[in-house]
Design a protein around this motif. Sequence first.
Motif, PDB file in Angstrom:
ATOM      1  N   SER A 120     -25.197 -38.785 -38.411  1.00 46.57           N
ATOM      2  CA  SER A 120     -26.854 -38.708 -38.619  1.00 46.57           C
ATOM      3  C   SER A 120     -27.406 -37.881 -39.927  1.00 46.57           C
ATOM      4  O   SER A 120     -26.628 -37.258 -40.298  1.00 46.57           O
ATOM      5  CB  SER A 120     -27.361 -38.077 -37.242  1.00 46.57           C
ATOM      6  OG  SER A 120     -26.642 -37.153 -37.533  1.00 46.57           O
ATOM      7  N   ALA A 121     -28.640 -37.751 -40.069  1.00 54.73           N
ATOM      8  CA  ALA A 121     -29.023 -37.299 -40.675  1.00 54.73           C
ATOM      9  C   ALA A 121     -30.352 -36.561 -39.436  1.00 54.73           C
ATOM     10  O   ALA A 121     -30.977 -36.857 -39.210  1.00 54.73           O
ATOM     11  CB  ALA A 121     -29.655 -37.650 -42.244  1.00 54.73           C
ATOM     12  N   PHE A 122     -30.577 -35.307 -40.934  1.00 54.87           N
ATOM     13  CA  PHE A 122     -31.898 -35.026 -39.936  1.00 54.87           C
ATOM     14  C   PHE A 122     -32.984 -34.897 -41.759  1.00 54.87           C
ATOM     15  O   PHE A 122     -32.733 -34.131 -42.585  1.00 54.87           O
ATOM     16  CB  PHE A 122     -32.008 -33.431 -39.744  1.00 54.87           C
ATOM     17  CG  PHE A 122     -33.118 -31.924 -39.816  1.00 54.87           C
ATOM     18  CD1 PHE A 122     -33.925 -32.544 -38.722  1.00 54.87           C
ATOM     19  CD2 PHE A 122     -33.684 -31.379 -40.636  1.00 54.87           C
ATOM     20  CE1 PHE A 122     -34.820 -32.457 -37.990  1.00 54.87           C
ATOM     21  CE2 PHE A 122     -34.962 -30.740 -39.185  1.00 54.87           C
ATOM     22  CZ  PHE A 122     -35.527 -31.253 -38.537  1.00 54.87           C
ATOM     23  N   LEU A 123     -34.610 -35.419 -41.666  1.00 49.15           N
ATOM     24  CA  LEU A 123     -35.341 -35.731 -42.077  1.00 49.15           C
ATOM     25  C   LEU A 123     -36.575 -34.854 -41.283  1.00 49.15           C
ATOM     26  O   LEU A 123     -37.425 -34.736 -41.018  1.00 49.15           O
ATOM     27  CB  LEU A 123     -35.976 -36.837 -42.255  1.00 49.15           C
ATOM     28  CG  LEU A 123     -34.794 -38.294 -43.265  1.00 49.15           C
ATOM     29  CD1 LEU A 123     -33.484 -37.862 -42.481  1.00 49.15           C
ATOM     30  CD2 LEU A 123     -35.538 -40.087 -43.287  1.00 49.15           C
ATOM     31  N   MET A 124     -36.402 -34.006 -42.582  1.00 54.78           N
ATOM     32  CA  MET A 124     -37.771 -32.604 -42.664  1.00 54.78           C
ATOM     33  C   MET A 124     -38.552 -32.180 -44.115  1.00 54.78           C
ATOM     34  O   MET A 124     -39.458 -33.308 -43.725  1.00 54.78           O
ATOM     35  CB  MET A 124     -37.208 -31.529 -42.056  1.00 54.78           C
ATOM     36  CG  MET A 124     -38.026 -30.514 -41.866  1.00 54.78           C
ATOM     37  SD  MET A 124     -37.449 -29.692 -40.795  1.00 54.78           S
ATOM     38  CE  MET A 124     -39.662 -28.158 -40.386  1.00 54.78           C
ATOM     39  N   THR A 125     -37.748 -32.095 -44.720  1.00 57.80           N
ATOM     40  CA  THR A 125     -38.034 -31.892 -45.752  1.00 57.80           C
ATOM     41  C   THR A 125     -39.069 -33.381 -46.918  1.00 57.80           C
ATOM     42  O   THR A 125     -38.885 -33.704 -46.595  1.00 57.80           O
ATOM     43  CB  THR A 125     -37.016 -31.269 -47.159  1.00 57.80           C
ATOM     44  OG1 THR A 125     -36.605 -30.614 -45.971  1.00 57.80           O
ATOM     45  CG2 THR A 125     -37.513 -30.995 -48.282  1.00 57.80           C
ATOM     46  N   GLU A 126     -40.416 -32.889 -47.838  1.00 53.84           N
ATOM     47  CA  GLU A 126     -40.753 -33.418 -48.239  1.00 53.84           C
ATOM     48  C   GLU A 126     -41.116 -33.434 -49.826  1.00 53.84           C
ATOM     49  O   GLU A 126     -41.343 -31.874 -50.162  1.00 53.84           O
ATOM     50  CB  GLU A 126     -42.007 -33.856 -47.750  1.00 53.84           C
ATOM     51  CG  GLU A 126     -42.055 -34.523 -46.290  1.00 53.84           C
ATOM     52  CD  GLU A 126     -43.408 -34.880 -45.385  1.00 53.84           C
ATOM     53  OE1 GLU A 126     -43.359 -35.091 -43.963  1.00 53.84           O
ATOM     54  OE2 GLU A 126     -44.332 -34.879 -46.459  1.00 53.84           O
ATOM     55  N   PRO A 127     -40.907 -33.650 -51.145  1.00 55.60           N
ATOM     56  CA  PRO A 127     -40.690 -33.611 -52.107  1.00 55.60           C
ATOM     57  C   PRO A 127     -42.375 -33.190 -52.515  1.00 55.60           C
ATOM     58  O   PRO A 127     -42.405 -32.917 -53.265  1.00 55.60           O
ATOM     59  CB  PRO A 127     -40.386 -35.072 -52.691  1.00 55.60           C
ATOM     60  CG  PRO A 127     -40.281 -36.354 -51.655  1.00 55.60           C
ATOM     61  CD  PRO A 127     -40.419 -35.554 -50.917  1.00 55.60           C
ATOM     62  N   ALA A 128     -43.426 -34.010 -51.857  1.00 53.47           N
ATOM     63  CA  ALA A 128     -44.764 -33.610 -52.453  1.00 53.47           C
ATOM     64  C   ALA A 128     -45.510 -32.496 -51.346  1.00 53.47           C
ATOM     65  O   ALA A 128     -46.713 -32.322 -52.336  1.00 53.47           O
ATOM     66  CB  ALA A 128     -45.527 -35.076 -52.111  1.00 53.47           C
ATOM     67  N   VAL A 129     -44.493 -31.807 -50.449  1.00 53.74           N
ATOM     68  CA  VAL A 129     -45.488 -30.702 -50.606  1.00 53.74           C
ATOM     69  C   VAL A 129     -44.557 -29.396 -50.343  1.00 53.74           C
ATOM     70  O   VAL A 129     -43.859 -29.987 -50.020  1.00 53.74           O
ATOM     71  CB  VAL A 129     -45.549 -31.254 -48.846  1.00 53.74           C
ATOM     72  CG1 VAL A 129     -47.046 -31.863 -48.925  1.00 53.74           C
ATOM     73  CG2 VAL A 129     -44.976 -31.350 -48.150  1.00 53.74           C
TER      74      VAL A 129
END
Length: 413
Positions: free
Chosen positions: A139-148
């Motif tokens: 699985s993966a955890f999607l939290m961090t974003e490149p724009a903020v």
Amino acid sequence: MMNFEQSERSLAWMERVRAFMDAHIIPAIPTYHAQAAAIDRWTEIPPVFEELKARAKAEGLWNFFMPPSDHDDEYFTSPGLTNLEYAPIAELMGRVSFASEVFNCMAPDTGNFEVLHRYGTPAQKERFMLPLRDGVTRSAFLMTEPAVASSDARNIQTAIRRDGDHYVINGRKWWSSGAGHPKCDFFVLMGKTDPDAAAYHQQSMILVPRDMPGVTLVRHLPVFGYDHAPHGHFEVLLEDVRVPAENMLLGEGRGFEIAQGRLGPGRIHHTMRNIATMEVALEKMCRRLLTRRTFGKTIAEHSVWEERIARARCEIEMARLLCLKAAHMMDTVGNKAARAEIAMIKIAAPKMAQQIVDDAIQAHGGAGVTDDFGLAELWANTRIVRLTDGPDEVHERQLARMELDKYRAELAA
């Protein structure tokens, strides 16, 4: 009273893990790397790794990371080790980069499993948690974003909008570790369901199957040139991804609540492995210094290296004791009450490990920055832990505020 003497149960499991690593994992390291070099590592897994994983599972050396639980036994049965009992076992696993996964104790699956175990519905557990428990999926955890600046999770902009019996997701994530793994089955995604709610109730977490239309792996992100395939770290684009409403975790607006429950154990698991990194680096340093001579004596006899070795041993022992204290408090008073100790070890251990690995590189001279001794990759893997699960500055801010709070009332009076 804190007693960090290793329990008989912990010792027994640790000896089984040690015996397995000595008999199977360590001898397989050359084969693992040779096989990895001969395949497409983004779509295939070295056969010897799958053999090791199957053998560990068959021997019951599996899922050590979950502490005792008085519910959900029909979904998950672990050895029932406390965090304090698990710590030395996790440190032992951390001596080999892929060993944790052999025993099904790898990030981010451990954190995602804990989310499902704590907050998932029976249907969510059947669909997502059981295959993860059995090592069938990743699985993966999607939290961090490149724009903020994602270190302040209130900044997260990925939109999760209700549309009838579905949620529609639009956004861009990165540093999504494991998203490109050939066995990755789903994401735990954090995004914004209500931009107008109170700051800590805007975000939610939802389960997103990896194969949903609209999910695109944009690129993998190397760490100082290391790709970490097949696990890797990815930038992920989500365009009008429609997910069934029953995939929402716990309810809208409860993303921060879930995140705090998820990150406590994961942060301390990282530090347990950091201690193994320190030990490995110190061992390599000492062996090198005792076998090379400069200016008429072994390098180990030069006072600057005596100082560095002594400092390293002190820091390893300090980090281990702080890690054990944090684990003890998690077991006895809970993750929330232990947040200061969790922050302390998350701040201290990666920095100490980074310095000790750097000293080991220096001891090896030019050889230290090659791949010959594994120190360059060890440094890269250590450096990234100062960013994972929140950068140093976030934990330092939290810890400083807790310390200052002790005196605010006194000064106000």
